[in-house]
Design an enzyme around this catalytic site. Sequence first.
Site, PDB file in Angstrom:
ATOM      1  N   TYR A 471      12.835   0.743   1.777  1.00 42.44           N
ATOM      2  CA  TYR A 471      13.511   0.895   0.479  1.00 42.44           C
ATOM      3  C   TYR A 471      14.966   1.199   0.791  1.00 42.44           C
ATOM      4  O   TYR A 471      15.411   2.342   0.702  1.00 42.44           O
ATOM      5  CB  TYR A 471      12.897   2.035  -0.336  1.00 42.44           C
ATOM      6  CG  TYR A 471      11.510   1.738  -0.845  1.00 42.44           C
ATOM      7  CD1 TYR A 471      11.312   1.002  -2.006  1.00 42.44           C
ATOM      8  CD2 TYR A 471      10.385   2.201  -0.159  1.00 42.44           C
ATOM      9  CE1 TYR A 471      10.041   0.729  -2.473  1.00 42.44           C
ATOM     10  CE2 TYR A 471       9.104   1.934  -0.622  1.00 42.44           C
ATOM     11  CZ  TYR A 471       8.939   1.197  -1.776  1.00 42.44           C
ATOM     12  OH  TYR A 471       7.679   0.938  -2.238  1.00 42.44           O
TER      13      TYR A 471
HETATM   14  P1  FDA Z   1      13.095  -9.753   1.438  1.00 39.96           P
HETATM   15  O1  FDA Z   1      12.785 -11.166   1.569  1.00 39.96           O
HETATM   16  O2  FDA Z   1      14.031  -9.334   0.363  1.00 39.96           O
HETATM   17  O3  FDA Z   1      13.574  -9.195   2.839  1.00 39.96           O
HETATM   18  C1  FDA Z   1      13.833  -7.822   3.091  1.00 39.96           C
HETATM   19  C2  FDA Z   1      14.699  -7.696   4.350  1.00 39.96           C
HETATM   20  O4  FDA Z   1      14.053  -8.284   5.465  1.00 39.96           O
HETATM   21  C3  FDA Z   1      16.036  -8.417   4.232  1.00 39.96           C
HETATM   22  O5  FDA Z   1      16.984  -7.754   5.024  1.00 39.96           O
HETATM   23  C4  FDA Z   1      15.734  -9.776   4.826  1.00 39.96           C
HETATM   24  O6  FDA Z   1      16.872 -10.462   5.274  1.00 39.96           O
HETATM   25  C5  FDA Z   1      14.800  -9.421   5.948  1.00 39.96           C
HETATM   26  N1  FDA Z   1      13.836 -10.469   6.235  1.00 39.96           N
HETATM   27  C6  FDA Z   1      12.981 -11.032   5.355  1.00 39.96           C
HETATM   28  N2  FDA Z   1      12.208 -11.916   5.967  1.00 39.96           N
HETATM   29  C7  FDA Z   1      12.573 -11.931   7.262  1.00 39.96           C
HETATM   30  C8  FDA Z   1      12.124 -12.659   8.382  1.00 39.96           C
HETATM   31  N3  FDA Z   1      11.154 -13.551   8.272  1.00 39.96           N
HETATM   32  N4  FDA Z   1      12.719 -12.461   9.580  1.00 39.96           N
HETATM   33  C9  FDA Z   1      13.727 -11.546   9.686  1.00 39.96           C
HETATM   34  N5  FDA Z   1      14.184 -10.817   8.650  1.00 39.96           N
HETATM   35  C10 FDA Z   1      13.614 -11.007   7.439  1.00 39.96           C
HETATM   36  N6  FDA Z   1       7.007  -0.940   0.927  1.00 39.96           N
HETATM   37  C11 FDA Z   1       5.943  -0.304   1.463  1.00 39.96           C
HETATM   38  O7  FDA Z   1       5.951   0.056   2.637  1.00 39.96           O
HETATM   39  N7  FDA Z   1       4.829  -0.090   0.720  1.00 39.96           N
HETATM   40  C12 FDA Z   1       4.724  -0.492  -0.568  1.00 39.96           C
HETATM   41  O8  FDA Z   1       3.700  -0.275  -1.202  1.00 39.96           O
HETATM   42  C13 FDA Z   1       5.842  -1.164  -1.144  1.00 39.96           C
HETATM   43  N8  FDA Z   1       5.806  -1.592  -2.444  1.00 39.96           N
HETATM   44  C14 FDA Z   1       6.906  -2.233  -2.987  1.00 39.96           C
HETATM   45  C15 FDA Z   1       6.860  -2.664  -4.313  1.00 39.96           C
HETATM   46  C16 FDA Z   1       7.975  -3.287  -4.877  1.00 39.96           C
HETATM   47  C17 FDA Z   1       7.895  -3.769  -6.311  1.00 39.96           C
HETATM   48  C18 FDA Z   1       9.150  -3.442  -4.119  1.00 39.96           C
HETATM   49  C19 FDA Z   1      10.374  -4.089  -4.729  1.00 39.96           C
HETATM   50  C20 FDA Z   1       9.190  -3.030  -2.799  1.00 39.96           C
HETATM   51  C21 FDA Z   1       8.063  -2.433  -2.217  1.00 39.96           C
HETATM   52  N9  FDA Z   1       8.079  -2.008  -0.884  1.00 39.96           N
HETATM   53  C22 FDA Z   1       6.977  -1.367  -0.354  1.00 39.96           C
HETATM   54  C23 FDA Z   1       9.257  -2.232  -0.051  1.00 39.96           C
HETATM   55  C24 FDA Z   1       9.078  -3.525   0.741  1.00 39.96           C
HETATM   56  O9  FDA Z   1       8.220  -3.278   1.830  1.00 39.96           O
HETATM   57  C25 FDA Z   1      10.432  -3.998   1.289  1.00 39.96           C
HETATM   58  O10 FDA Z   1      11.317  -4.216   0.232  1.00 39.96           O
HETATM   59  C26 FDA Z   1      10.304  -5.255   2.133  1.00 39.96           C
HETATM   60  O11 FDA Z   1      11.464  -5.395   2.906  1.00 39.96           O
HETATM   61  C27 FDA Z   1      10.099  -6.480   1.278  1.00 39.96           C
HETATM   62  O12 FDA Z   1       9.924  -7.621   2.059  1.00 39.96           O
HETATM   63  P2  FDA Z   1      10.264  -9.046   1.425  1.00 39.96           P
HETATM   64  O13 FDA Z   1       9.998 -10.055   2.452  1.00 39.96           O
HETATM   65  O14 FDA Z   1       9.613  -9.166   0.110  1.00 39.96           O
HETATM   66  O15 FDA Z   1      11.807  -8.861   1.143  1.00 39.96           O
END
Ligand code: FDA
Length: 527
Positions: A471
């Site tokens: 977060y």
């Molecule tokens: P996103 O695609 O936005 O990426 C997040 C970051 O990782 C960015 O810096 C991105 O550039 C980088 N990144 C993404 N994919 C990558 C890849 N393949 N290789 C290298 N870098 C990469 N956390 C938790 O521990 N437990 C929970 O229960 C929750 N619940 C939750 C609910 C909601 C509604 C939200 C908005 C967030 C959570 N989170 C959470 C937090 C969540 O774990 C965190 O936001 C993650 O980074 C989300 O990953 P995404 O791939 O969706 O994000």
Amino acid sequence: MKFLQLSVLPFLIVILSLNGATLAHPYGDFLHCLSLRISNSSTISKVIYTQNNPSYSSVLNASIHNTRFATPTTPKPYAIITPRKTSHVQSTIFCSKNHGFQLRIRSGGHDVEGVSYVSQVPFVILDLVNFRDVKVDTKNEVAWVQSGATTGELYYGIASKTQTLGFPAGICHTIGIGGHLSGGGFGILGRKYGLAADHVIDAKLVDAKGRVLYRKSMGEDLFWAIRGGGGNTFGVVLAWKVKLVPVPPVVTVFTVNKNLEQNATKIFHRWQYIAHKLPNELFTAVWVMKVNSSQVGKKTVQAGFRGMFLGGVDELIPLIQHEFPELGLAKENCTQMSWVQSILYFGGLPIQPVDILLNRTALPVSSLKAKTDFVREPMSETGIEGFMNLFLEEEADFAITMIEAFGGRMDEIRENELPYPHRAGILFESTYIVQWANEADSGRYINWIRRLYSYMASYASKSPREAYYNYKDLDLGTNNIVGYTSYEQASVWGLKYFKNNFKRLVQIKTKVDPMNFFRNEQSIPPL
Ligand code: FDA
């Protein structure tokens, strides 16, 4: 032949019109570079979305989970690249590097500060929406999952093959695997099994040089760093091999809501002494929010005690009655279900066929700001009272704090086992979230959450005040947007997220990406 195909592509040379003058922009060079490397024109149209493309906005907005970063003034990417093959990822890295574009990697788009799809300098998004394969091998109790898949797609993939294996990751089913595993990943199986990142046993990564690396070829340092050291720092992780964990065919979930008039403060106070010591099979959390009071027109604050027990209700009730009688848990508060259904329950969804887990847009999105704390000492009753009272303020209409008990397996894993350091001695983690409907009012809401966070300073962990990288909170400090960021500058936020592991992360970054190609506001800087 290749030349002919390319010559008809409209976006090879982009000319920007500026005050009547024309100016060649590196954007054109970038597109030229990428198109040359992808070469097949029908593939190009499925992989590259420029601002002229009618699908550009829908592709951009498809996985934005914080509308605070989807306003007309939010900087937009020059192009969105949705690779279909590893070579497309390599080419995007090559062309972004050679033509001066910052790369933002996006898997599920849940980054709470929007750093996967916003940058203040010219940038392109590498969106892994087409990297979504989930291959579950129940015999060996492992799965290969691509980064663009969601936790829901992984949970569904497991549950469609077996009822007795699960995976310990986050609660919300639309989170992307790529970002989630890069930063840790805590959920309802966390007390029993630890983090999602604790269960990664191999990964496929494309590094800044465009090399495709697996655990063996990347080496243990880099493999350590990508399991919690943050996304968009060490490379693009395309897929993860994870170890699955046993779950019973039936689990029990419960909710007991108590508001201020029903002793919520006292029960929450007691919970702090008990929750981290309960058997590892029992996860509990307290969700604090404003609700309607029984007196018409009045509001109160509710502490919702929620739990998931890896076993049946008949075992759970006597356990809680013995350990935490103040909660008054009764059978009618409990529901038995499968582990995968418990994901729906915690995600606030009605119990329904679990293929809802495949729906990446099943949950509403809003504008929000989040902050986190790790608490090591129980708060006093008056401290809790003051905290709860802050939720009576107007700006807290759509605010929630999710307080999740630690202990159990989290206490047993060494702080330096992975970059994520918040382990032994943590009683609970608090995630504070404030949401708002009207962007013009965002300042008021952000101020409210900052006040809440200041209020919690005396109760949270200290030196450093620990924070959870998943977060992200840019209030904690940022890198310079362009140019060099010193170790000292980045330590301000880096030590909060990673404690003593920050130094090792910087050393690894210096080795694998010394030119700092993979960067964002809170990526690990090289020395
Ligand atoms: P996103 O695609 O936005 O990426 C997040 C970051 O990782 C960015 O810096 C991105 O550039 C980088 N990144 C993404 N994919 C990558 C890849 N393949 N290789 C290298 N870098 C990469 N956390 C938790 O521990 N437990 C929970 O229960 C929750 N619940 C939750 C609910 C909601 C509604 C939200 C908005 C967030 C959570 N989170 C959470 C937090 C969540 O774990 C965190 O936001 C993650 O980074 C989300 O990953 P995404 O791939 O969706 O994000």
